[in-house]
Design a protein around this motif. Structure first.
Motif, PDB file in Angstrom:
ATOM      1  N   MET A  59      -7.226   3.146 -14.616  1.00 55.84           N
ATOM      2  CA  MET A  59      -6.043   3.939 -14.348  1.00 55.84           C
ATOM      3  C   MET A  59      -5.180   3.192 -13.335  1.00 55.84           C
ATOM      4  SD  MET A  59      -5.713   7.754 -12.676  1.00 55.84           S
ATOM      5  CE  MET A  59      -5.683   7.201 -10.966  1.00 55.84           C
ATOM      6  N   LEU A  60      -3.974   2.841 -13.736  1.00 52.04           N
ATOM      7  CA  LEU A  60      -3.065   2.148 -12.823  1.00 52.04           C
ATOM      8  C   LEU A  60      -2.468   3.141 -11.833  1.00 52.04           C
ATOM      9  CD1 LEU A  60      -1.195  -0.187 -15.325  1.00 52.04           C
ATOM     10  CD2 LEU A  60      -3.100  -0.755 -13.812  1.00 52.04           C
ATOM     11  N   TYR A  61      -2.382   2.716 -10.591  1.00 50.99           N
ATOM     12  CA  TYR A  61      -1.931   3.612  -9.523  1.00 50.99           C
ATOM     13  C   TYR A  61      -1.062   2.824  -8.547  1.00 50.99           C
ATOM     14  CZ  TYR A  61      -2.382   6.135  -5.051  1.00 50.99           C
ATOM     15  OH  TYR A  61      -2.138   6.755  -3.858  1.00 50.99           O
ATOM     16  N   VAL A  62       0.136   3.330  -8.294  1.00 48.78           N
ATOM     17  CA  VAL A  62       1.048   2.695  -7.343  1.00 48.78           C
ATOM     18  C   VAL A  62       1.069   3.515  -6.062  1.00 48.78           C
ATOM     19  CG1 VAL A  62       3.407   1.945  -6.923  1.00 48.78           C
ATOM     20  CG2 VAL A  62       2.452   1.798  -9.231  1.00 48.78           C
ATOM     21  N   HIS A  63       0.795   2.854  -4.939  1.00 48.73           N
ATOM     22  CA  HIS A  63       0.646   3.525  -3.648  1.00 48.73           C
ATOM     23  C   HIS A  63       1.691   2.954  -2.681  1.00 48.73           C
ATOM     24  CE1 HIS A  63      -1.815   5.452  -0.407  1.00 48.73           C
ATOM     25  NE2 HIS A  63      -1.358   4.444   0.325  1.00 48.73           N
ATOM     26  N   ILE A  64       2.729   3.734  -2.410  1.00 53.20           N
ATOM     27  CA  ILE A  64       3.825   3.266  -1.551  1.00 53.20           C
ATOM     28  C   ILE A  64       4.107   4.304  -0.475  1.00 53.20           C
ATOM     29  CG2 ILE A  64       6.257   2.613  -1.447  1.00 53.20           C
ATOM     30  CD1 ILE A  64       6.031   1.738  -4.365  1.00 53.20           C
ATOM     31  N   VAL A  65       4.121   3.868   0.777  1.00 50.48           N
ATOM     32  CA  VAL A  65       4.451   4.743   1.898  1.00 50.48           C
ATOM     33  C   VAL A  65       5.632   4.131   2.651  1.00 50.48           C
ATOM     34  CG1 VAL A  65       3.638   5.772   4.052  1.00 50.48           C
ATOM     35  CG2 VAL A  65       2.074   5.545   2.108  1.00 50.48           C
ATOM     36  N   ASP A  66       6.630   4.937   2.912  1.00 52.17           N
ATOM     37  CA  ASP A  66       7.852   4.499   3.598  1.00 52.17           C
ATOM     38  C   ASP A  66       7.517   3.785   4.913  1.00 52.17           C
ATOM     39  OD1 ASP A  66      10.300   4.256   4.846  1.00 52.17           O
ATOM     40  OD2 ASP A  66      10.972   6.273   4.311  1.00 52.17           O
ATOM     41  N   ARG A  67       8.013   2.579   5.061  1.00 51.81           N
ATOM     42  CA  ARG A  67       7.702   1.794   6.261  1.00 51.81           C
ATOM     43  C   ARG A  67       8.490   2.249   7.494  1.00 51.81           C
ATOM     44  NH1 ARG A  67       4.372  -2.331   5.923  1.00 51.81           N
ATOM     45  NH2 ARG A  67       3.696  -2.962   3.852  1.00 51.81           N
ATOM     46  N   ILE A 106      -3.384  11.449   1.914  1.00 47.23           N
ATOM     47  CA  ILE A 106      -3.126  12.470   0.895  1.00 47.23           C
ATOM     48  C   ILE A 106      -2.919  11.829  -0.473  1.00 47.23           C
ATOM     49  CG2 ILE A 106      -1.425  14.172   0.118  1.00 47.23           C
ATOM     50  CD1 ILE A 106      -1.055  14.894   3.101  1.00 47.23           C
ATOM     51  N   LEU A 107      -2.213  10.718  -0.505  1.00 50.11           N
ATOM     52  CA  LEU A 107      -1.967  10.039  -1.780  1.00 50.11           C
ATOM     53  C   LEU A 107      -3.266   9.523  -2.400  1.00 50.11           C
ATOM     54  CD1 LEU A 107       1.280   8.042  -0.924  1.00 50.11           C
ATOM     55  CD2 LEU A 107       1.081   9.990  -2.473  1.00 50.11           C
ATOM     56  N   PHE A 108      -4.153   9.002  -1.556  1.00 50.88           N
ATOM     57  CA  PHE A 108      -5.437   8.525  -2.086  1.00 50.88           C
ATOM     58  C   PHE A 108      -6.268   9.691  -2.630  1.00 50.88           C
ATOM     59  CE2 PHE A 108      -5.122   4.577   0.712  1.00 50.88           C
ATOM     60  CZ  PHE A 108      -4.958   3.721  -0.364  1.00 50.88           C
ATOM     61  N   VAL A 131     -17.369   7.176 -15.223  1.00 50.18           N
ATOM     62  CA  VAL A 131     -16.703   6.578 -14.071  1.00 50.18           C
ATOM     63  C   VAL A 131     -15.311   6.132 -14.492  1.00 50.18           C
ATOM     64  CG1 VAL A 131     -16.727   4.682 -12.400  1.00 50.18           C
ATOM     65  CG2 VAL A 131     -18.873   5.779 -13.065  1.00 50.18           C
ATOM     66  N   GLN A 132     -14.295   6.471 -13.693  1.00 48.13           N
ATOM     67  CA  GLN A 132     -12.927   6.041 -13.957  1.00 48.13           C
ATOM     68  C   GLN A 132     -12.497   5.061 -12.862  1.00 48.13           C
ATOM     69  OE1 GLN A 132     -10.430   6.662 -16.483  1.00 48.13           O
ATOM     70  NE2 GLN A 132      -9.732   4.895 -15.313  1.00 48.13           N
ATOM     71  N   GLN A 133     -12.088   3.889 -13.278  1.00 48.49           N
ATOM     72  CA  GLN A 133     -11.614   2.892 -12.318  1.00 48.49           C
ATOM     73  C   GLN A 133     -10.153   3.131 -11.955  1.00 48.49           C
ATOM     74  OE1 GLN A 133     -10.203  -1.349 -13.274  1.00 48.49           O
ATOM     75  NE2 GLN A 133     -12.359  -1.645 -12.785  1.00 48.49           N
ATOM     76  N   ILE A 134      -9.848   3.045 -10.671  1.00 51.05           N
ATOM     77  CA  ILE A 134      -8.459   3.047 -10.205  1.00 51.05           C
ATOM     78  C   ILE A 134      -8.085   1.603  -9.896  1.00 51.05           C
ATOM     79  CG2 ILE A 134      -6.791   3.875  -8.520  1.00 51.05           C
ATOM     80  CD1 ILE A 134      -8.576   6.208  -7.928  1.00 51.05           C
ATOM     81  N   ASP A 135      -6.978   1.161 -10.444  1.00 55.73           N
ATOM     82  CA  ASP A 135      -6.480  -0.201 -10.252  1.00 55.73           C
ATOM     83  C   ASP A 135      -5.144  -0.103  -9.525  1.00 55.73           C
ATOM     84  OD1 ASP A 135      -5.336  -2.705 -10.457  1.00 55.73           O
ATOM     85  OD2 ASP A 135      -5.852  -3.002 -12.563  1.00 55.73           O
ATOM     86  N   THR A 136      -5.091  -0.630  -8.310  1.00 54.41           N
ATOM     87  CA  THR A 136      -3.852  -0.616  -7.553  1.00 54.41           C
ATOM     88  C   THR A 136      -3.641  -1.989  -6.938  1.00 54.41           C
ATOM     89  OG1 THR A 136      -2.539   0.628  -5.931  1.00 54.41           O
ATOM     90  CG2 THR A 136      -4.834   0.188  -5.367  1.00 54.41           C
ATOM     91  N   LYS A 176       6.766 -17.407  -6.560  1.00 53.72           N
ATOM     92  CA  LYS A 176       7.695 -16.786  -5.604  1.00 53.72           C
ATOM     93  C   LYS A 176       6.951 -15.996  -4.543  1.00 53.72           C
ATOM     94  CE  LYS A 176      11.575 -15.056  -6.686  1.00 53.72           C
ATOM     95  NZ  LYS A 176      12.645 -14.169  -7.217  1.00 53.72           N
ATOM     96  N   TYR A 177       5.912 -15.278  -4.927  1.00 51.01           N
ATOM     97  CA  TYR A 177       5.110 -14.518  -3.973  1.00 51.01           C
ATOM     98  C   TYR A 177       3.762 -14.230  -4.605  1.00 51.01           C
ATOM     99  CZ  TYR A 177       6.809 -10.491  -6.687  1.00 51.01           C
ATOM    100  OH  TYR A 177       7.121  -9.620  -7.696  1.00 51.01           O
ATOM    101  N   VAL A 178       2.838 -13.697  -3.802  1.00 54.30           N
ATOM    102  CA  VAL A 178       1.461 -13.497  -4.243  1.00 54.30           C
ATOM    103  C   VAL A 178       1.087 -12.025  -4.062  1.00 54.30           C
ATOM    104  CG1 VAL A 178      -0.953 -14.167  -3.900  1.00 54.30           C
ATOM    105  CG2 VAL A 178       0.871 -15.863  -3.606  1.00 54.30           C
ATOM    106  N   THR A 179       0.412 -11.468  -5.078  1.00 57.88           N
ATOM    107  CA  THR A 179      -0.059 -10.088  -4.998  1.00 57.88           C
ATOM    108  C   THR A 179      -1.570 -10.052  -5.207  1.00 57.88           C
ATOM    109  OG1 THR A 179       0.370  -9.729  -7.356  1.00 57.88           O
ATOM    110  CG2 THR A 179       2.121  -9.136  -5.805  1.00 57.88           C
ATOM    111  N   GLN A 180      -2.143  -8.886  -4.962  1.00 61.30           N
ATOM    112  CA  GLN A 180      -3.584  -8.706  -5.087  1.00 61.30           C
ATOM    113  C   GLN A 180      -3.884  -7.439  -5.896  1.00 61.30           C
ATOM    114  OE1 GLN A 180      -4.632  -8.224  -0.995  1.00 61.30           O
ATOM    115  NE2 GLN A 180      -4.489 -10.412  -0.509  1.00 61.30           N
ATOM    116  N   SER A 181      -5.011  -7.452  -6.612  1.00 60.67           N
ATOM    117  CA  SER A 181      -5.509  -6.248  -7.269  1.00 60.67           C
ATOM    118  C   SER A 181      -6.650  -5.684  -6.442  1.00 60.67           C
ATOM    119  CB  SER A 181      -6.022  -6.555  -8.683  1.00 60.67           C
ATOM    120  OG  SER A 181      -4.953  -6.772  -9.568  1.00 60.67           O
ATOM    121  N   TRP A 182      -6.637  -4.361  -6.238  1.00 53.97           N
ATOM    122  CA  TRP A 182      -7.706  -3.644  -5.527  1.00 53.97           C
ATOM    123  C   TRP A 182      -8.214  -2.552  -6.450  1.00 53.97           C
ATOM    124  CZ3 TRP A 182      -8.934  -3.972  -0.004  1.00 53.97           C
ATOM    125  CH2 TRP A 182      -8.257  -5.007   0.655  1.00 53.97           C
ATOM    126  N   HIS A 183      -9.536  -2.424  -6.538  1.00 49.79           N
ATOM    127  CA  HIS A 183     -10.137  -1.460  -7.449  1.00 49.79           C
ATOM    128  C   HIS A 183     -11.056  -0.479  -6.694  1.00 49.79           C
ATOM    129  CE1 HIS A 183      -9.796  -4.167 -11.293  1.00 49.79           C
ATOM    130  NE2 HIS A 183      -8.636  -3.796 -10.815  1.00 49.79           N
TER     131      HIS A 183
END
Length: 259
Positions: A1-9, A22-24, A42-47, A246-253
Motif C-alpha cells: 500500500m503506497l502512502y504519502v506522509h507530509i507534514v507542514d514544515r 496521527i497520520l501514521f 500482513v499488509q505492507q506500507i510503502d512510503t 538531480k536528487y535522491v529518495t528512499q523507500s521505507w516499509h
C-alpha cells in the motif's frame, strides 16, 4: 500500500510530531482495511523520504518503518532537434523491432495492447526489488489515477522478424510531468524489457522514442527513477544517454498485521 506522509514544515515541532503520529495511526488502520479486502495476513506500507531529511527519517524510524531502498531521481534535457531521433514517435522500426504507441480507437486504447503492456511489465519486473503480482484491473486503475496519465504516452516494442505474429518484447509507460511556470516535461513511469529480448536495443529504442516525443511536444526534459541498488546496471544506460541524478529518495516499509 503506497502512502504519502507530509507534514507542514512551518509547524512548530510539538504540533508537527502530533500530526505525524496521527497520520501514521491512520495509515496503519487503512493498511488493515486494505489488507483485509485483499485477503492478506500482513499488509505492507510503502512510503518514502528524501535523502538528508533527518526529521522524516526520525519519524519513520520511530513509527516502526525500516529504510529498504535508495533511488536516484534522474533527468535529461531535451533539445527541439531531438524530435528526429526516431522516424516517428507513433511508429518506427529498427532491426526487426517495431516501436509504436498503443492503438487507440475514438481516443480510447485497445485493450489487447494494454494487456500486452501489463504482461510485459509483470514479466520484466518479476525478479526486481519488492515485486508483487498485480492484476490487470489493478494495474490499469492505478495508472489511470496518475495526474500525468495520457494514453498517447504508452509504447510497445514488438519483435517482427520471426516470420509470425508480432511478439511484444518491451513496454514504456510515460506521463506528463509539470514543473512550475516553464514547459512541462515527460516522465518514464515504467520501462520493461523481456529477458528473451535483451541485447536487441529495445530499451534504448523506447527511451529514444519518449525523448523524440517530448521534443515534438515542445518539452524540455525527460525524468525517471533508478534503483540505486539494482544489479541490472540500468543506470549505466541512462547516464550514457544523457540522464543525470538531480536528487535522491528512499523507500521505507512497515508490515502491518491485518488481524
Amino acid at each position: 500500500m503506497l502512502y504519502v506522509h507530509i507534514v507542514d514544515r512551518s509547524l512548530e515541532d510539538r504540533l508537527a510530531r502530533a500530526c505525524s503520529t496521527i497520520l501514521f495511526r491512520w495509515a496503519e488502520a487503512q493498511a488493515r482495511e486494505v489488507g483485509a479486502a485483499r485477503g492478506l495476513d500482513v499488509q505492507q506500507i510503502d512510503t518514502g523520504a528524501f535523502e538528508g531529511d533527518d526529521r522524516q527519517h526520525a519519524w519513520l524510524s520511530g513509527a516502526g518503518f525500516t529504510k529498504v531502498r535508495t533511488w536516484w531521481q534522474m533527468s535529461r534535457p531535451v533539445r527541439p532537434e531531438e524530435a528526429s531521433l526516431v522516424a516517428s514517435a507513433e511508429r518506427w522500426e529498427r532491426k526487426g523491432v517495431v516501436f509504436r504507441q498503443v492503438r487507440r480507437v475514438d481516443g480510447m486504447p485497445d485493450e489487447d495492447d494494454l494487456r500486452a503492456v501489463h504482461e510485459v511489465l509483470e514479466s520484466a519486473f518479476t525478479d526486481h526489488f519488492n515485486s508483487a503480482e498485480e492484476s490487470f484491473e489493478e494495474f490499469e486503475h492505478r495508472l489511470r489515477e496518475d495526474p500525468g496519465h495520457r494514453w498517447d504516452h504508452w509504447w510497445i516494442a514488438e519483435i517482427v522478424d520471426g516470420g509470425g505474429a508480432p511478439e511484444p518484447a518491451g513496454a514504456l509507460v510515460g506521463t506528463v510531468s509539470e514543473g512550475g511556470p516553464g514547459p512541462a516535461g515527460s516522465y518514464v513511469s515504467y520501462l520493461g524489457v523481456l529477458e528473451s529480448a535483451r541485447g536487441r536495443g529495445v530499451a534504448t529504442g523506447l527511451l529514444n522514442t519518449i525523448i523524440a516525443d517530448a521534443a515534438e511536444r515542445g518539452r524540455d526534459r525527460v525524468g525517471l527513477e533508478v534503483d540505486a541498488d539494482s544489479p541490472t546496471g540500468a543506470d549505466g544506460l541512462y547516464v550514457a544517454m544523457g540522464w543525470r541524478t538531480k536528487y535522491v529518495t528512499q523507500s521505507w516499509h512497515k508490515d502491518v498485521p491485518v488481524g
